[in-house]
Motif scaffolding. Structure first.
Motif: not given
Length: 135
Positions: A57-68, A107-114
């Motif tokens: 899920g791309l909506v489940n990103l993490q913001v770090w400083n000015s990077s996504l 992802h296989r365990f229903y989690g993402e980067v955040h």
């Protein structure tokens, strides 16, 4: 359409549109922006309003400083290019985006980067004491 994938994604699009309308109403006048990110959903056809992301899920990103930091989507490819990655880079700027392969460990365990990261933030401006800014 009798195709369960098409049916589930049509439903997801309807629900997303309803949520987008609600969000637009709620944040009107704040300058907040909404950006669409590509997704493919799956789910049990007997569960009308239930779905899960087939690709990370791309909506489940993490913001770090000015990077996504986005989960690597493993989206559809055309001439060797991941079309989901290309859409994200076009929307947010290629230099600000990183893709993290977290398929097997999250992802296989229903989690993402955040879910897999912790970022310590320092609130700025009026949000330093956010509890004093109750609407």
């Amino acid at each position: 359409d009798d195709n369960p994938l098409v049916t589930k994604n049509s439903l997801a699009n309807t629900l997303i549109a309803q949520n987008r309308t609600l969000l637009t109403t709620q944040v009107q006048g704040t300058g907040a922006q909404q950006t669409f990110v590509p997704a493919i959903y799956l789910g049990d056809p007997t569960q009308a309003n239930a779905a899960f992301a087939y690709v990370p899920g791309l909506v489940n990103l993490q913001v770090w400083n000015s990077s996504l930091w986005f989960p690597r989507p493993f989206g559809p490819r055309f001439t060797g290019t991941d079309l989901f990655e290309q859409a994200i880079q076009a929307a947010f700027g290629a230099s600000n985006v990183a893709f993290i392969d977290e398929w097997d460990n999250h992802h296989r365990f229903y989690g993402e980067v955040h879910c897999a990261t912790n970022v310590i933030r320092t609130p700025a401006g009026p949000y330093q004491r956010w509890w004093d800014n109750v609407p």
